[in-house]
Design a protein around this motif. Structure first.
Motif, PDB file in Angstrom:
ATOM      1  N   GLY A  80       0.815  -1.216   0.000  1.00 47.97           N
ATOM      2  CA  GLY A  80       0.000   0.000   0.000  1.00 47.97           C
ATOM      3  C   GLY A  80       0.845   1.262   0.000  1.00 47.97           C
ATOM      4  O   GLY A  80       0.330   2.355  -0.156  1.00 47.97           O
ATOM      5  N   ASN A 106      -4.462   9.298 -16.664  1.00 47.88           N
ATOM      6  CA  ASN A 106      -3.244   8.860 -15.993  1.00 47.88           C
ATOM      7  C   ASN A 106      -2.076   8.940 -16.961  1.00 47.88           C
ATOM      8  O   ASN A 106      -2.246   8.763 -18.164  1.00 47.88           O
ATOM      9  CB  ASN A 106      -3.425   7.422 -15.493  1.00 47.88           C
ATOM     10  CG  ASN A 106      -2.518   7.110 -14.323  1.00 47.88           C
ATOM     11  OD1 ASN A 106      -1.309   7.258 -14.411  1.00 47.88           O
ATOM     12  ND2 ASN A 106      -3.105   6.692 -13.214  1.00 47.88           N
ATOM     13  N   VAL A 125     -12.247   7.387  -1.124  1.00 49.51           N
ATOM     14  CA  VAL A 125     -12.936   6.252  -1.733  1.00 49.51           C
ATOM     15  C   VAL A 125     -12.073   5.026  -1.525  1.00 49.51           C
ATOM     16  O   VAL A 125     -10.858   5.103  -1.670  1.00 49.51           O
ATOM     17  CB  VAL A 125     -13.126   6.501  -3.245  1.00 49.51           C
ATOM     18  CG1 VAL A 125     -13.680   5.270  -3.930  1.00 49.51           C
ATOM     19  CG2 VAL A 125     -14.017   7.704  -3.472  1.00 49.51           C
ATOM     20  N   ASP A 136      -0.981  14.012 -19.091  1.00 48.92           N
ATOM     21  CA  ASP A 136      -0.860  14.777 -17.857  1.00 48.92           C
ATOM     22  C   ASP A 136      -2.230  15.253 -17.379  1.00 48.92           C
ATOM     23  O   ASP A 136      -3.027  15.781 -18.156  1.00 48.92           O
ATOM     24  CB  ASP A 136       0.078  15.964 -18.096  1.00 48.92           C
ATOM     25  CG  ASP A 136       0.201  16.810 -16.847  1.00 48.92           C
ATOM     26  OD1 ASP A 136       0.538  16.219 -15.792  1.00 48.92           O
ATOM     27  OD2 ASP A 136      -0.068  18.017 -16.915  1.00 48.92           O
ATOM     28  N   HIS A 144      -8.200   0.703  -3.240  1.00 47.50           N
ATOM     29  CA  HIS A 144      -9.014   1.740  -3.868  1.00 47.50           C
ATOM     30  C   HIS A 144     -10.084   1.084  -4.746  1.00 47.50           C
ATOM     31  O   HIS A 144     -11.240   1.484  -4.738  1.00 47.50           O
ATOM     32  CB  HIS A 144      -8.140   2.677  -4.699  1.00 47.50           C
ATOM     33  CG  HIS A 144      -8.859   3.892  -5.177  1.00 47.50           C
ATOM     34  ND1 HIS A 144      -8.970   5.026  -4.412  1.00 47.50           N
ATOM     35  CD2 HIS A 144      -9.559   4.135  -6.316  1.00 47.50           C
ATOM     36  CE1 HIS A 144      -9.692   5.932  -5.074  1.00 47.50           C
ATOM     37  NE2 HIS A 144     -10.058   5.407  -6.229  1.00 47.50           N
ATOM     38  N   SER A 197      -3.684   5.351  -9.229  1.00 45.61           N
ATOM     39  CA  SER A 197      -3.032   4.194  -9.840  1.00 45.61           C
ATOM     40  C   SER A 197      -3.926   2.965  -9.844  1.00 45.61           C
ATOM     41  O   SER A 197      -3.797   2.092 -10.678  1.00 45.61           O
ATOM     42  CB  SER A 197      -1.721   3.892  -9.115  1.00 45.61           C
ATOM     43  OG  SER A 197      -1.992   3.579  -7.769  1.00 45.61           O
ATOM     44  N   SER A 256      -8.258   9.519  -3.519  1.00 45.76           N
ATOM     45  CA  SER A 256      -7.559   8.324  -3.065  1.00 45.76           C
ATOM     46  C   SER A 256      -6.992   8.617  -1.679  1.00 45.76           C
ATOM     47  O   SER A 256      -6.954   9.765  -1.239  1.00 45.76           O
ATOM     48  CB  SER A 256      -6.427   7.951  -4.019  1.00 45.76           C
ATOM     49  OG  SER A 256      -5.299   8.768  -3.768  1.00 45.76           O
TER      50      SER A 256
HETATM   51  C1  FAD Z   1      -5.047  -1.238   4.712  1.00 53.89           C
HETATM   52  C2  FAD Z   1      -5.018  -0.262   3.601  1.00 53.89           C
HETATM   53  C3  FAD Z   1      -6.158   0.420   3.295  1.00 53.89           C
HETATM   54  C4  FAD Z   1      -6.175   1.317   2.252  1.00 53.89           C
HETATM   55  N1  FAD Z   1      -7.332   1.942   1.952  1.00 53.89           N
HETATM   56  C5  FAD Z   1      -7.378   2.779   0.906  1.00 53.89           C
HETATM   57  C6  FAD Z   1      -8.581   3.422   0.529  1.00 53.89           C
HETATM   58  O1  FAD Z   1      -9.618   3.241   1.171  1.00 53.89           O
HETATM   59  N2  FAD Z   1      -8.578   4.239  -0.518  1.00 53.89           N
HETATM   60  C7  FAD Z   1      -7.465   4.470  -1.264  1.00 53.89           C
HETATM   61  O2  FAD Z   1      -7.527   5.208  -2.229  1.00 53.89           O
HETATM   62  N3  FAD Z   1      -6.315   3.892  -0.923  1.00 53.89           N
HETATM   63  C8  FAD Z   1      -6.237   3.058   0.136  1.00 53.89           C
HETATM   64  N4  FAD Z   1      -5.054   2.486   0.465  1.00 53.89           N
HETATM   65  C9  FAD Z   1      -3.832   2.948  -0.188  1.00 53.89           C
HETATM   66  C10 FAD Z   1      -3.574   2.285  -1.498  1.00 53.89           C
HETATM   67  O3  FAD Z   1      -2.899   1.085  -1.268  1.00 53.89           O
HETATM   68  C11 FAD Z   1      -2.715   3.176  -2.383  1.00 53.89           C
HETATM   69  O4  FAD Z   1      -1.565   3.520  -1.706  1.00 53.89           O
HETATM   70  C12 FAD Z   1      -3.417   4.446  -2.807  1.00 53.89           C
HETATM   71  O5  FAD Z   1      -4.713   4.172  -3.258  1.00 53.89           O
HETATM   72  C13 FAD Z   1      -2.643   5.085  -3.897  1.00 53.89           C
HETATM   73  O6  FAD Z   1      -3.199   6.329  -4.185  1.00 53.89           O
HETATM   74  P1  FAD Z   1      -2.942   7.005  -5.611  1.00 53.89           P
HETATM   75  O7  FAD Z   1      -3.412   6.112  -6.644  1.00 53.89           O
HETATM   76  O8  FAD Z   1      -3.559   8.338  -5.528  1.00 53.89           O
HETATM   77  O9  FAD Z   1      -1.381   7.216  -5.623  1.00 53.89           O
HETATM   78  P2  FAD Z   1      -0.274   6.521  -6.514  1.00 53.89           P
HETATM   79  O10 FAD Z   1      -0.293   5.082  -6.321  1.00 53.89           O
HETATM   80  O11 FAD Z   1       0.960   7.264  -6.241  1.00 53.89           O
HETATM   81  O12 FAD Z   1      -0.756   6.785  -7.962  1.00 53.89           O
HETATM   82  C14 FAD Z   1      -0.650   8.006  -8.615  1.00 53.89           C
HETATM   83  C15 FAD Z   1      -1.035   7.807 -10.049  1.00 53.89           C
HETATM   84  O13 FAD Z   1      -1.028   9.041 -10.694  1.00 53.89           O
HETATM   85  C16 FAD Z   1      -0.366   8.945 -11.917  1.00 53.89           C
HETATM   86  N5  FAD Z   1       0.195  10.262 -12.185  1.00 53.89           N
HETATM   87  C17 FAD Z   1       1.268  10.830 -11.638  1.00 53.89           C
HETATM   88  N6  FAD Z   1       1.442  12.067 -12.125  1.00 53.89           N
HETATM   89  C18 FAD Z   1       0.450  12.278 -12.972  1.00 53.89           C
HETATM   90  C19 FAD Z   1       0.085  13.374 -13.806  1.00 53.89           C
HETATM   91  N7  FAD Z   1       0.781  14.508 -13.831  1.00 53.89           N
HETATM   92  N8  FAD Z   1      -1.014  13.255 -14.570  1.00 53.89           N
HETATM   93  C20 FAD Z   1      -1.756  12.099 -14.558  1.00 53.89           C
HETATM   94  N9  FAD Z   1      -1.446  11.068 -13.817  1.00 53.89           N
HETATM   95  C21 FAD Z   1      -0.346  11.138 -13.025  1.00 53.89           C
HETATM   96  C22 FAD Z   1       0.638   7.863 -11.747  1.00 53.89           C
HETATM   97  O14 FAD Z   1       0.910   7.253 -12.971  1.00 53.89           O
HETATM   98  C23 FAD Z   1      -0.073   6.913 -10.789  1.00 53.89           C
HETATM   99  O15 FAD Z   1      -0.800   5.962 -11.503  1.00 53.89           O
HETATM  100  C24 FAD Z   1      -5.012   1.566   1.512  1.00 53.89           C
HETATM  101  C25 FAD Z   1      -3.858   0.882   1.835  1.00 53.89           C
HETATM  102  C26 FAD Z   1      -3.849  -0.024   2.867  1.00 53.89           C
HETATM  103  C27 FAD Z   1      -2.609  -0.753   3.162  1.00 53.89           C
END
Ligand code: FAD
Ligand code: SF4
Ligand code: SF4
Lengths: 641, 416, 261
Positions: free
Chosen positions: A617, B370, B333, B388, B356, B351, B318
């Motif tokens: 995560g 993305n 979410v 972007d 999520h 991601s 997220s």
């Molecule tokens: C027990 C547990 C519970 C969790 N519960 C939740 C939950 O309820 N909800 C949740 O969301 N997460 C939860 N998580 C966290 C989850 O595992 C991820 O860490 C989290 O969802 C990642 O968030 P993200 O996609 O925003 O970030 P990242 O994984 O960092 O993804 C970012 C994305 O953005 C893209 N990106 C970067 N820059 C740009 C740009 N300029 N333009 C377009 N795209 C770009 C990247 O390619 C990447 O795909 C939990 C984790 C654990 C361990």
């Protein structure tokens, strides 16, 4: 000596005050609930426990252990001799010399305490504790001077009455701290309560190198199945020896230094929690507390008493829900205090009486009750993951060498990779293994840590009922949480289903297979690997070696993290913490990943689906996370038929 | 618009009726794959495909989904087809349908139910007419092709807004004057269920609700939160689920107006205070139907909020976006946040971690923006834009603003 | 939000035995739980939680676990109709507000109970409420739940019957302790057998066939188009290396098509 009656009077007064204090303190503990302990045997065993079990823990800090041995040992010896020499006036030069020696020992020890206190680490409490080295020095030096004439070093009456008065004041100070303070709540209380705590500890099994980590069940049958109170709402709902245990805290803050929730800035500090329990049992406020606060919460506003509800004014429920039940605090506590028991006891009240499990807690508990798994999946789909695995069901075969306890990872796609890897290895080693399929239920781990012991007991009993229908010698599971329940907690429910059955974690079992040469593995060629000890495997069950041996058998040289083995830092996934999800400043998993990063590892091996989920995560880029079963399965040389 | 695709109710009926002699040649979809006794999937090659217009069998590996791809392409010019008129003189009985008429137009469920009414009318002895009882302002122009033989249209301020009591009074009047054989209501949150239940209670009839397989003799309806099929004699009042039957599409109908004797004014105990303006961002995440969700890939937060406002979307996030303090916790979410049910979930810079994804399991259409074409969100999405976030959101914002402006103008024109 | 209550209210929340959609196990019904929650928020101590059925049913304890000191149960057998018994009881009790769920989770789930009770008591009935905002001078202001999170405000004079929608505040957690301690009081009830129902046959729900999209292609070109176009359902459409403007347009089209803007 002029006024030579004064010291003896002072001693006598201090002593009697100490006795009164002791009686009072004991009565505070006795406000707690009865618990069965063998008082005499406990007292008899106490010195040994002090010298072994307690010092084994203190020994981790060499400086402190020597200091404490000198100061504490010197003090105990001095007190006995002081009573003889100065109170009962036994005129014996040898005794006096012995007393002098003891006092000098104590004095030297106290000097080191003093030195430590010059620049104390943040984890230890200040306040009255800063005064302690001075009191120790005062006590020992004053009695040294007082004893010199008795020992014949100085002529009787040296210094005249001025000296005697000055000496008496210093003695009074020292005595006040050491005797009076011991039973009236000063820092020296730890010696008195600590000694008795060792004698009457609620988990006697812990002494002599034993391990006792299973939570104690709530008695649901009391009062005709309608217990008056479930869990701990007020300090007096604790067992009396738990209260005694809280009183033993020396505020050394070792627990605080280890606590992942504290480090993440969540509102929990195990030391403060224990101190709040002391406030609760004695009544009053936390205004005098001089250690680190709960992160984000100011000190001075907590109020409590033995008859007041703890979560209304003394401890914020958020504090209790921040704990991951990782046991790092318990492992580290020199006084062998049981933080996790206390926390779960109070959670039980919040969940089973108040119905206030935060965040997703209520939903998860409802799911567990209605579907026997925390996410509310159809119970009939539990074995779907194994549709292509050709695994026999116990229902069909009735009997197998090994029962594979699959656990709730069965419903989760990521965890299924671990399950499949494990099955692949078992098959390669031609083990006679079967699963329960959809007859298996959640182990109850999460329900229990969230305080719903009723749900846990119901699951445990139903699981035991199913297990009792089949024959097997060993249960192996890839889930350390289920492992802990099966091995350490299911025993309380009067079933013989697990009699003579060995419950093992998959790494232990796989290690046996590897050592026996049943698995043909090729050496690992990837980059640097580190290993993360799951709390429920390591601290809860003492299994540190098997996973490491397995990795070594692949030719991996483990780049150990600073915090590994019994000091491993939690991933943040235990105790229902991801469900209650109390906000902090950081994520525990992120900190753990930083630990991993400092080793330069490209792969972190774990032995738990929950750790895998937590570590995965963490946002990328980060090292890869794999269960040991997956790593092994990748290196398996499959036989060609 | 798309005159290329026209559904064939007969073929559909055959496809559904497994006893029909031609069933095997027509059925596509689920039936082509059967689970064998060993649990293995078995394909029945005879059941795959359909017969093309020239009589040649065609295998549609898209299970019919390809048709929708004709979207956006206009054919060379619409051919107006004059459908045959179905007329009923002096009907022997009536079947009354009370459509929801959301926004003044028949919903697809309404149309299905009109189809259902005709299906039942056909099987009952004598000539039956399908009556639609419509309340309030109507913008519907195609009552004829939807299968309305008779229309009772009740307008006036007493029927505007929320007026179940007055509407019930009218239905009671219809009951006395037409003595309908059956009453059909859409089982829907748009008022059909409420009105149907009121009428049933008033007339002392036991209705069938959540009915989905109905003939004039037997009705199969769902019970016990969709887990039970109850089969019974078809009652007089029915509340029907979507897709209970096929809509009319090969006939035209008369749409003869029936005037009711004056309907008594009902005593209005439920006083409508009007619809409450709900800020899309105040809609609980779990109820929202269009969510614009932000992740770690958002760098311009002002733009994000502005876009959400312009699109009228509810904001989601997220966990990372929440942890980093850009979004409040109740917007999260996922597994430890809210499980959403939005029809459209637009995930920007997320991601697609499993935790999520758990939260968006029930979303219909996921759209991803993305930079990483390989991420799990893109795999889940029906439509992904690789690029972007700031750039694409910027363009989206412009489009939304233009759209608003146009709509505003249109509104003004309409008002003029 | 605390409701604005300017008078003392007698509230009855009717509860049924729920059924978990995945396991089929009995439980607290979702909507009925919300009816109790709403009742607790409005009525405080003057809340009667009423069930018609078997007083021994364990699932009742899950309602009690919300913190009820007692529950009333009209003692009925499985084949008995709940409505006459409830109507008779309510007739005598004369509460101000009767709250129910929209549809039961087990049995016929007809959702007719509130309507039938209202008809028998000659009270107004409001379906699918999200909240009761205020009660003043015998008039309640009620929020109706409309689709897509929308709301409609409504005024209705007491007494009335209302069914509680899923949009209403979620039922509080049910705690084991209060649940087992609550008093469950069985009451004698008017018994009328539900005769109609005995003629029905019930079976596990069959999956409903999805409506087919029948392709009626008229020309070879159309057939070709249909066969080569990327199906929408399975793998999604990925716009890569396309100017942002076009990507945005494509997304916007989808939003229009889905009618969310
Ligand atoms: C027990 C547990 C519970 C969790 N519960 C939740 C939950 O309820 N909800 C949740 O969301 N997460 C939860 N998580 C966290 C989850 O595992 C991820 O860490 C989290 O969802 C990642 O968030 P993200 O996609 O925003 O970030 P990242 O994984 O960092 O993804 C970012 C994305 O953005 C893209 N990106 C970067 N820059 C740009 C740009 N300029 N333009 C377009 N795209 C770009 C990247 O390619 C990447 O795909 C939990 C984790 C654990 C361990
Ligand atoms: S068990 Fe772990 S998280 Fe809980 S208080 Fe102890 S160290 Fe902190
Ligand atoms: S609880 Fe134990 S480890 Fe923590 S401060 Fe007290 S004595 Fe030290």
């Amino acid at each position: 000596m002029v006024l030579d009656w004064l010291p003896s009077v002072l001693i006598a007064v201090a002593l009697s005050l100490a006795v009164i204090g002791a009686v009072r303190r004991v009565s505070l503990w006795r406000a707690g609930q009865p618990d069965k302990v063998d008082l005499i045997a406990g007292l008899m065993a106490m010195p040994k426990r002090y010298l072994h079990d307690l010092h084994d823990v203190v020994e981790r800090d060499k400086y402190m252990s020597k200091t404490h041995a000198a100061t504490g040992g010197g003090f105990v010896l001095s007190v006995v001799l002081i009573l003889a020499v100065h109170l009962f006036g036994v005129d014996n030069q040898i005794l006096a010399w012995a007393l002098l020696a003891a006092l000098v020992l104590m004095f030297v020890g106290a000097l080191f305490v003093f030195k430590r206190r010059m620049d104390p680490p943040s984890r230890i409490s200040k306040g009255p504790w800063m005064r302690l080295p001075k009191s120790l020095l005062a006590f020992s030096s004053a009695f040294i001077i007082l004893t010199l004439p008795v020992a014949g070093i100085l002529p009787e009456g040296t210094g005249g009455w001025v000296l005697t008065i000055i000496l008496s004041v210093v003695i009074a100070m020292g005595l006040a701290e050491m005797m009076f303070g011991m039973t009236w709540g000063g820092p020296m209380k730890h010696a008195f309560a600590g000694a008795l705590h060792l004698a009457f500890h609620r988990r006697q099994e812990r002494f002599g190198g034993g391990r006792s980590t299973g939570l104690k069940p709530v008695d649901l049958t009391a009062n005709d199945g309608k217990p008056e109170i479930l869990g701990v709402s007020k300090p007096k709902d604790f067992k009396w020896n738990q209260l005694l245990g809280f009183d033993a805290c020396v505020q050394c803050g070792r627990c605080e230094a280890m606590c992942p929730a504290f480090a993440a800035g969540q509102p929990l500090n195990p030391k403060k929690l224990i101190q709040d329990m002391v406030v609760g049992l004695a009544g009053g406020t936390d205004a005098k507390y001089a250690g680190s606060p709960y992160p984000g919460k100011e000190v001075g506003y907590a109020k409590g008493g033995p008859d007041q509800i703890i979560t209304q004014g003394l401890v914020d429920p958020e504090t209790l829900w921040s704990c991951t039940t990782c046991r790092a605090c318990v492992e580290e506590c020199p006084m062998m205090i049981e933080h996790v028991d206390a926390i779960v006891d109070m959670r039980r009240f919040l969940t089973m009486e108040k119905g206030s499990t935060p965040n997703k807690g209520a939903e998860v508990l409802d799911n567990i009750i209605a579907t026997d798994n925390p996410n509310g999946y159809a119970p009939a789909n539990r074995a779907n993951w194994a549709a292509d695995q050709n695994l026999p069901l116990m229902r069909d075969v009735k009997k197998a060498d090994v029962l594979f306890w699959v656990s709730d990872g069965a419903f989760d796609m990521r965890s299924q990779r671990i399950l499949r890897s494990f099955v692949k290895l078992m098959k390669a080693a031609h083990v006679d293994v079967a699963i329960l399929g959809d007859e298996e239920l959640d182990s109850g781990d999460v329900a229990r840590r969230l305080g719903d012991d009723a749900a846990f007991q119901s699951l445990a009993k139903r699981n035991l009922e199913i297990l009792s229908q089949y024959e097997f010698k060993t249960i192996v599971t890839t889930d350390p949480h289920a492992y802990h329940c099966l091995r350490n907690e299911y025993g309380d429910f009067g079933s013989d289903a697990l009699d003579g059955v060995e419950v093992l974690h998959h790494t232990t079992y796989l290690n046996r297979l590897v050592q026996a040469g049943s698995l043909n593995l090729e050496p690992f060629k990837g980059g640097t690997v580190t290993y993360h000890d799951p709390c429920y495997l390591g601290r809860y069950n003492g299994e540190y070696e098997a996973p490491r041996e397995l990795l070594r058998s692949l030719g991996i040289e483990i780049a150990e993290m600073e915090r590994s083995g019994f000091r491993s830092r939690c991933c943040g996934g235990g105790g229902g913490a991801p469900i209650t999800d109390i906000p902090g400043e950081r994520r525990i998993a992120d900190m753990r990943m930083e630990d991993v990063n400092t080793t330069g590892a490209e792969l972190v091996a774990v032995g738990c689906q929950q750790c895998t989920a937590m570590l995965e995560g963490v946002v990328e880029p980060r090292p890869e996370v794999k269960d040991i079963a997956e790593i092994l399965a990748d290196q398996l040389i499959e036989e060609v038929h | 618009m798309s005159d290329v695709i026209r559904r064939d109710p007969r073929a559909e009926w055959i496809a559904r009726n497994r006893l029909h002699p031609l069933h095997g040649t027509i059925a596509v979809g689920d039936d082509a794959e059967v689970r064998g006794p060993s649990g293995l999937l078995r394909k029945n090659p005879h059941k795959v495909g359909f017969i093309g217009p020239n009589g040649i069998k065609r295998i549609d590996r898209l299970k019919g989904n390809g048709a929708a791809s004709g979207m956006g392409r206009r054919s060379s010019g619409p051919q107006e087809v004059q459908l045959p008129l179905h007329s009923v003189e002096n009907p022997d009985f009536y079947i009354v349908v009370v459509p929801d008429l959301v926004g003044g137009r028949l919903t697809s469920q309404d149309k299905d139910i009109l189809g259902q009414a005709h299906k039942m009318a056909k099987d009952i002895e004598g000539k039956g007419a399908v009556v639609a009882v419509c309340f309030g302002e109507s913008k519907e122009e195609n009552y004829d092709t939807a299968g309305v033989d008779r229309l009772i249209h009740l307008e006036g301020e007493e029927y505007e807004g929320f007026s179940p009591e007055q509407r019930l009074a009218a239905l009671v009047q219809v009951e006395t004057s037409l003595q309908p054989k059956h009453w059909l209501f859409p089982d829907s949150v748009n008022g059909g269920t409420d009105l149907g239940s009121r009428l049933a209670a008033r007339l002392g009839e036991r209705p069938a609700v959540q009915a989905w397989q109905v003939t004039h003799e037997t009705t199969v309806s769902r019970g016990a939160s969709q887990s039970l099929d109850i089969t019974r004699e078809t009652p007089r009042i029915l509340m029907l689920l979507e897709e209970c039957a096929d809509a009319i599409d090969e006939t035209r109908h008369e749409v003869k107006a029936i005037e009711l004797d004056s309907v008594p004014r009902a005593i209005v105990q439920l006083q409508d205070q009007g619809q409450v303006a709900v800020d899309p961002n105040a809609i609980p995440l779990a109820e929202a139907e269009f969510i614009l969700s932000a992740g770690n890939g958002i760098h311009n937060w002002d733009q994000f909020h502005e876009t959400a406002a312009a699109l009228g979307a509810t904001e989601g996030a997220s966990r990372v976006a929440v942890d980093d303090g850009f979004m409040p916790r109740f917007r999260q979410v996922g597994a430890t946040g809210t499980w959403v049910t939005a029809r459209v979930y637009l995930a920007v810079g997320i991601s697609g971690a499993i935790q999520h994804m758990q939260g968006i399991g029930q979303c219909d259409k996921v759209v991803a923006i993305n930079t990483d074409a390989g991420c799990d969100m893109v795999k889940r999405a029906a439509l992904s834009a690789i690029g972007d976030s700031e750039e694409i959101l910027g363009e989206l914002l412009k489009l939304a603003q233009e759209h608003r402006a146009n709509k505003g103008e249109e509104g003004e024109q309409n008002a003029a | 939000m605390q409701p604005n209550i300017k008078q003392s209210l007698d509230i009855v929340s009717l509860v049924s035995i729920g059924q978990h959609p995945q396991s089929g196990r009995v439980r607290r019904a979702e909507q009925d739980g919300r009816a109790v929650e709403l009742g607790m928020n409005l009525g405080g101590d003057n809340l009667t939680v009423l069930h018609a059925g078997d007083p021994q049913e364990q699932a009742l304890r899950t309602y009690a676990g919300m913190g009820l000191s007692s529950m009333q149960v009209l003692n009925l057998d499985t084949q008995d109709d709940a409505v006459p018994a409830l109507a008779d009881y309510l007739q005598q009790l004369r509460p101000d507000i009767v709250l129910t769920g929209v549809r039961a989770e087990s049995g016929e789930s007809s959702g007719m109970v509130p309507y039938l009770l209202a008809e028998k008591l000659n009270w107004p009935v409001v379906a699918r409420i999200a909240d009761i905002v205020s009660v003043e001078d015998g008039v309640a202001e009620v929020m109706l739940a409309l689709p897509r999170g929308q709301r409609r405000a409504l005024k209705v004079a007491l007494p009335f019957v209302a069914s509680v929608d899923n949009a209403a505040p979620e039922a509080r957690q049910s705690a084991y302790g209060p649940g087992i301690r609550a008093q469950i009081e069985p009451l004698a009830a008017v018994k009328e057998e539900d005769a109609v129902r005995s003629n029905w046959s019930e079976a596990k729900a069959k999956p409903r066939p999805k409506r087919l999209k029948v392709v009626k292609a008229k020309t070879a070109a159309e057939r070709f188009k249909a066969a080569t176009a990327k199906p929408q359902g399975e793998a999604g459409k990925v716009l890569k290396g396309v100017p942002a403007k076009e990507q945005a347009q494509e997304i916007f089209n989808l939003l229009l098509e889905e009618k969310v803007i």
